[in-house]
Structure formats: structure tokens, C-alpha cells
Design a protein around this motif. Structure first.
Motif, PDB file in Angstrom:
ATOM      1  N   GLU A 112      31.048   3.757   3.879  1.00 45.79           N
ATOM      2  CA  GLU A 112      30.675   4.790   2.906  1.00 45.79           C
ATOM      3  C   GLU A 112      30.922   6.189   3.485  1.00 45.79           C
ATOM      4  OE1 GLU A 112      26.567   6.526   0.864  1.00 45.79           O
ATOM      5  OE2 GLU A 112      26.512   5.026   2.454  1.00 45.79           O
ATOM      6  N   ASN A 114      29.373   8.978   3.534  1.00 45.36           N
ATOM      7  CA  ASN A 114      28.050   9.558   3.208  1.00 45.36           C
ATOM      8  C   ASN A 114      27.971  11.027   3.658  1.00 45.36           C
ATOM      9  OD1 ASN A 114      27.785   9.401   5.971  1.00 45.36           O
ATOM     10  ND2 ASN A 114      26.407   7.637   5.958  1.00 45.36           N
ATOM     11  N   ALA A 115      26.812  11.615   3.450  1.00 51.21           N
ATOM     12  CA  ALA A 115      26.650  13.052   3.740  1.00 51.21           C
ATOM     13  C   ALA A 115      26.917  13.352   5.216  1.00 51.21           C
ATOM     14  CB  ALA A 115      25.248  13.509   3.339  1.00 51.21           C
TER      15      ALA A 115
ATOM     16  N   ASP B 185      26.486   6.025  10.099  1.00 48.52           N
ATOM     17  CA  ASP B 185      25.456   5.207   9.454  1.00 48.52           C
ATOM     18  C   ASP B 185      24.055   5.548   9.931  1.00 48.52           C
ATOM     19  OD1 ASP B 185      26.948   3.680   7.736  1.00 48.52           O
ATOM     20  OD2 ASP B 185      27.235   2.013   9.143  1.00 48.52           O
TER      21      ASP B 185
END
Lengths: 240, 240
Positions: A112, A114-115, B185
Motif C-alpha cells: 500500500e 500509505n501516508a 508499514d
């Protein structure tokens, strides 16, 4: 024309706390020597914004190029990009070109974007991206500062990306002569040699092996013929 | 009371030319951590008088202690002692106490105490000698600057001589947790942890082994109980 000059800024608590032995300094020093850029100073500072900003300003003013390593990942301790932007008074935000690189990469890996990972696309206005063939997240060049990762494999790949784009000078050549005598015995000879070859740098690095004293004498310069002449004379004058 | 601070100044063309990998920085960083002195900055400069003087002045003003390595031998490239003296405006000449050490040493070894070797007895006025059990020629402390040899075995012996004489603080403790997940992550978890434990330093060092991503998270501080609490929480929150 004299060779371009450079400084390196290593950013990392882990080096200063003694946890990690720096590897990037040694690598960069060797690559710059081959490329004809004279590394004049290295500074190591911690992951501390004022320390990074002060150092990058001083080095950017003092040398033709500054190479930084460390602090451009996705975690909270990765503050280098923001510090460089502030040092140059440049705005910084997620930039479309860097974001596109990360999107393509994470789409392929299935992870992902992600931020946290998107933070790695924060690039100061006016900067040029530095290619990262190892893990995609780019470095960047802003003004005369080249901002690269701290992980040695990524740092080395980024150096390989950026170095061919920089104007180099005459490669620094060197020859080493091992002399199995104490430094103090050959010091006068070396002093005279240094005076007679002012275009060369002559360094003496003593060692002690099994109780016997010796020294490696390193003659450095950009003219191989002059280095040959100096080393030949040195060998003759220190032969026992 | 906060720990005393320190900087290190490595003097050596051989490091900047890529010929030699510095070993003293890593050693000193580890020893200072154990002794409770916080190493805040390291600079590497070449065997160049103005560069050495400028750096030693800046570091002496900015930190409680400065440790130098390199450039105190008998050869022409050994200019450190004179540079330190000039930086402090102190006179420098062969000093009786240092000369006596060298005379006794060379009388025993049968080597001649010639002019070159006598240069190693040049000590600035007002300095205190640092014992050198390896090869006798002493280092010295002038003001808050501790001047030591560059040869690693001698450097380490001098650090062992000087460190017990310096007031230390709380040793810097650390624990490392290896997490087999990508940095991106666990970044949000680390950010929150850093906010909740502002007394600790939390560093994240990614690695890639056989295509698998992971990170070593290092939690540092002076309170072992707090470090335990942070690492325990981190392990729980990042377990898969």
C-alpha cells in the motif's frame, strides 16, 4: 583549472551512538577521487533539525558540491528533506513526479502507498530527482546539495546515478611505498621530498607488526609521471 | 543534569582520499556512549593548517569536549600539535616532561632520538600529557581539547587513559527490535511511539535480505525501564 571541491554530510544518530559503523564516507571518498572531485571535509550530525540545517548551509557555502546520506525514508526520524528545503528557503510538498514513481513501484509490489510511504515523495521546489534503481524512492539535488539515502546499497546506486552528471577534474592518483623502518628514521627524507615536490601530497602512515616498525608512505597527486619520480627517489633514499 | 557533550575531529588526508577507512570514530562513539558523554558531531578535515584550526575552534566553542585523532607523529605531515596551539594562542616547543619520556623510551630501544622524533615532544604551554602505553609519544589535553594519535591501537590506548579522568553522565542504553515488515508499514506506529516516549530516541534502520524487507528499530535513552516499556509495546503493536 583546480578540481571541484566537495563536502559530505552524514546524518545519523546510529553513527554517533556507536551502534553503526559508517560505510558511505569511505565509498564516496573513493568514487570522488576517481572522478576528480576533491573531498575536503566530512561532517556527521544527529537526526536533529537545527544541526542538519546549520551544517548544510555551512558546507553548501564552502564547497562546490555537498553530498548527504541518511534520513530520507518513510519514518518519523527521516527529516532530511524538510531540513534541506528550510536551509534553502524552498517550499516542500509531495511532488507529482516523485509520487508517480512510488505509485508505479507499489502497484507492482502489491504494498500500500500509505501516508508514511508518500512522505518519500516530499521533494523541495526546484530540486532535480536522483534515480534510485534499488528501491525507487528518489533522492534529489537542490542547488549544490545532493541528497541521498543512508542504506549503503541505495547510497551507492544514487552516487552512480549522480556522479556522471557532474563535471569532474583530474583523478587523484596515488602510489604507496612500504618502508620497513621507523617513521622517525625517514622523516628528514620525507620533509625534503615534500619540499622538492610541492605539487604532490606525501603522507606517512606508521604501522607496527610483530614488534617491527614500518610505515606506508603514500604519494598523491594528479600527475602520474611526477608521482613515479617521487616514489622512485624515495625508494632509493630509504633503501637500507 | 544533562550529559556532557562531545565532538570529534579526525585529521587525515588518507580518509578523505578514500585510501583508508576510519576506525577511530566508531571506537570513540562506543566508548563515549558507555561513559555517558553524548557525541554530537564528527568532522573529518585534511592535513591542512587553516582547516584544522577553524574546525578545532568551532568545536571547542560548541561542545564540552573535543577529541582529535591523527597528525601527531614525527613526519612533515604531522601538524596537529602546532595547529591546536595556534587555535588557543598558546606557545609550543619541546617540553621537558615529554622529552624525558621519549629519551627513556629510545634509550631502551636503541633507536636514535633524532630531530624528527623530538618533534613528538612539542607540547603547547599549559597542556596536560595523555599517557601512551603503546608507543610512548604522548597526546595532550589543552583546554577542552584532547589530542590523540591516529593509529588505532594508540588512539584506543589514549582514550583508555583519558576517559576515566572525565566526568561522565548517564550511559546511553539501547535495545534493538528486528521487525520483518517494510518500514512504511510500521511508520505510523513508530511516530506514535516517539510522541508517547519523548524521553527516548527511536531510530528505524531498514534492510533488505533476499528480497524481503525489514527494519531494525533502535530505542535509545538513559532509563532502562522506559526503554523496556517502549520495546515491549512496539513488539506487541507490530506483531503480525
Amino acid at each position: 583549472m583546480p578540481n571541484p571541491t566537495a563536502a559530505m554530510l552524514v546524518i545519523g544518530d546510529e553513527i554517533l551512538s556507536g551502534r553503526t559503523r559508517d560505510a558511505n564516507m569511505y565509498y564516496l571518498a573513493g568514487e570522488l577521487s576517481k572522478h576528480g572531485i576533491d573531498l575536503k571535509e566530512v561532517r556527521v550530525v544527529s537526526d536533529d533539525a537545527p544541526a542538519i540545517e546549520t551544517a548544510v548551509k555551512a558546507l553548501s557555502d564552502g564547497f562546490d558540491h555537498v553530498f548527504t546520506s541518511g534520513g530520507i525514508g518513510p519514518t518519523h526520524d527521516d527529516i532530511t528533506a524538510d531540513c534541506i528545503a528550510r536551509a534553502f528557503g524552498a517550499a516542500i510538498d509531495v511532488r507529482a513526479d516523485a509520487r508517480a514513481l512510488l505509485e508505479a513501484h507499489y502497484a507492482k509490489t502489491g504494498l500500500e502507498l500509505n501516508a508514511a510511504r508518500l512522505r518519500m515523495a516530499r521533494i523541495p521546489d526546484g530540486a532535480t530527482l536522483i534515480d534510485n534503481p534499488v528501491s525507487t524512492a528518489p533522492g534529489f539535488t537542490l542547488g549544490n546539495v545532493h541528497v541521498m539515502a543512508g542504506v549503503p546499497s541505495v547510497f551507492q546506486a544514487m552516487v552512480a546515478s549522480i556522479l556522471p552528471t557532474l563535471t569532474g577534474g583530474q583523478p587523484l592518483l596515488s602510489q604507496t611505498l612500504r618502508i620497513d623502518r621507523g617513521e622517525g628514521d625517514i622523516a628528514a627524507t620525507l620533509t625534503q621530498l615534500a619540499e622538492d615536490f610541492p605539487d604532490l601530497t606525501i603522507g606517512c602512515y606508521p604501522f607496527q607488526i610483530n614488534g617491527a616498525f614500518g610505515a606506508n608512505v603514500v604519494v598523491r597527486g594528479t600527475d602520474g609521471v611526477r608521482i613515479d619520480a617521487a616514489v622512485t627517489r624515495l625508494a632509493r633514499e630509504t633503501a637500507q
